[in-house]
Scaffold this motif. Structure first.
Motif, PDB file in Angstrom:
ATOM      1  N   HIS A 256      40.205  50.874  53.510  1.00 45.50           N
ATOM      2  CA  HIS A 256      40.391  49.653  54.306  1.00 45.50           C
ATOM      3  C   HIS A 256      41.162  48.616  53.489  1.00 45.50           C
ATOM      4  N   GLY A 257      40.747  48.431  52.250  1.00 43.79           N
ATOM      5  CA  GLY A 257      41.370  47.395  51.416  1.00 43.79           C
ATOM      6  C   GLY A 257      42.828  47.696  51.107  1.00 43.79           C
ATOM      7  N   GLU A 258      43.144  48.965  50.901  1.00 43.58           N
ATOM      8  CA  GLU A 258      44.555  49.323  50.629  1.00 43.58           C
ATOM      9  C   GLU A 258      45.431  48.947  51.828  1.00 43.58           C
ATOM     10  N   ALA A 259      44.916  49.220  53.032  1.00 48.76           N
ATOM     11  CA  ALA A 259      45.688  48.894  54.242  1.00 48.76           C
ATOM     12  C   ALA A 259      45.778  47.380  54.443  1.00 48.76           C
ATOM     13  N   ILE A 260      44.670  46.701  54.215  1.00 48.29           N
ATOM     14  CA  ILE A 260      44.651  45.237  54.411  1.00 48.29           C
ATOM     15  C   ILE A 260      45.548  44.547  53.375  1.00 48.29           C
ATOM     16  N   ALA A 261      45.613  45.121  52.188  1.00 52.77           N
ATOM     17  CA  ALA A 261      46.480  44.553  51.147  1.00 52.77           C
ATOM     18  C   ALA A 261      47.940  44.602  51.600  1.00 52.77           C
TER      19      ALA A 261
END
Ligand code: GLY
Length: 354
Positions: A256-261
């Protein structure tokens, strides 16, 4: 660390959390306790939980398979069936022990079981500590569409125990870090600066402040009618990218964080075009994100399916893709629109970075 008070429930830290949970269970006189775990947290986290939590009530553990692909209604049916077979009633308590899938799905399971039973969240990943477990959003995915089915339902208590972070991978820590970066850009730039500039940083030191920020936003707007939309900074494009990587067999799923970044990089670009967010800060964001997360293999041919998925985002109204954009750090505007051409340009801005 001091307790943070949400509207109807406290967020306790470290061992105090287990003491308060123990008191809650005896004060409320629950008939039985169910602990929802996945196949990771049953091994890595449940033993610590059992060392610190004491009860003489009947207790059962329900285990589901780990991973976002299991965050669906079929898994909920499995948990409801297990609870029914194990004799759960309206006075049972469900304790969720896990990451965002467990706390989101468990909260939904509890809020619908016999029209609602109490639940307690014990998040075990950074992402669920600073975001998913706080604020009353519960639910599951519908196919690749994230969190399409769910309700707002508050836990009775949250226990934040950073010891559980010893059990998660650096990649998962980086995933949660993206949400802390988000709070930094929208509310307290020191958080972003610490992550960007401090090589010696212990991310655990930023958890309390992150939850404080999220809680303040949720207190002001619990049902996301207005200001809570700020928590979607980076998520409009980020969710599109996350869903696309999840459904595409040729791509390795992103966290999730990789995509949100990536979403924050693209939305920083949109912010500069729509609200005049300073261009040097757009560059600063892009460099910091690529430095932390590396460069994800994204190509122009991916844009169409990502845009299609973004159009399904439940935050949209009247077919318009809804963004929160920045005028400056700590200065945001909700309900912004951007043309499809500009959205493609923003994706290209990330893709062409060397
Ligand atoms: N994760 C965004 C929110 O809780 O509103």
């Amino acid at each position: 660390m001091t307790t943070i008070n949400a509207a109807t429930y406290p967020i306790h830290f470290e061992e105090k959390g287990y003491q308060e949970l123990t008191s809650l269970v005896s004060e409320r006189n629950y008939s039985s306790i169910f602990v929802l775990v996945d196949d990771n947290t049953s091994n890595c986290c449940y033993p610590r939980f059992m060392e610190l939590f004491f009860t003489n009530k009947p207790m059962e553990v329900i285990q589901i398979e780990a991973g976002e692909v299991h965050k669906n209604i079929e898994t909920c049916v499995g948990v409801w069936n297990a609870m029914t077979e194990l004799g759960a009633d309206r006075k049972s308590l469900l304790i969720t022990l896990g990451g965002g899938v467990i706390t989101d799905l468990g909260g939904f399971v509890a809020s619908a079981f016999k029209r609602g039973i109490d639940f307690v969240n014990i998040p075990t990943t950074l992402l669920s500590m600073v975001d998913a477990s706080v604020g009353g959003k519960t639910g599951v995915d519908l196919g690749v569409l994230k969190n399409q089915i769910g309700v707002f339902a508050n836990p009775e208590l949250i226990v934040i125990d950073a010891e559980y972070l010893q059990t998660v991978t650096p990649r998962e820590i980086r995933s949660g870090t993206a949400e802390i970066i988000k709070y930094g850009m929208t509310h307290d730039i020191r958080l972003f600066n610490e992550i960007k500039d401090n090589d010696e940083l212990n991310i655990v030191d930023l958890i309390h402040r992150s939850i404080e920020i999220k809680n303040e936003v949720v207190l002001e707007d619990p049902k996301e009618q207005s200001v809570r939309k700020v928590l979607n900074w980076g998520h409009t494009i980020g969710h599109g990218i996350e869903s696309y990587f999840l459904e595409n067999n040729k791509k390795e799923a992103l966290t999730h964080g990789e995509a949100i970044a990536i979403g924050m990089v693209c939305e920083a670009y949109l912010s500069s075009k729509v609200l005049g967010f300073p261009e040097n800060q757009v560059t600063e964001i892009k460099e910091a994100i690529v430095n932390i997360y590396g460069k994800v293999a994204l190509y122009e041919e991916d844009f169409d399916p990502i845009l299609k998925l973004m159009k399904h985002d439940k935050k949209n109204v009247g077919g318009e893709i809804n963004f929160v954009l920045l005028r400056n750090y700590e200065d945001f505007e909700i309900n912004c629109n951007a043309s499809e051409i500009l959205i493609r340009e923003s994706l290209m801005f990330y893709v062409t970075y060397k």
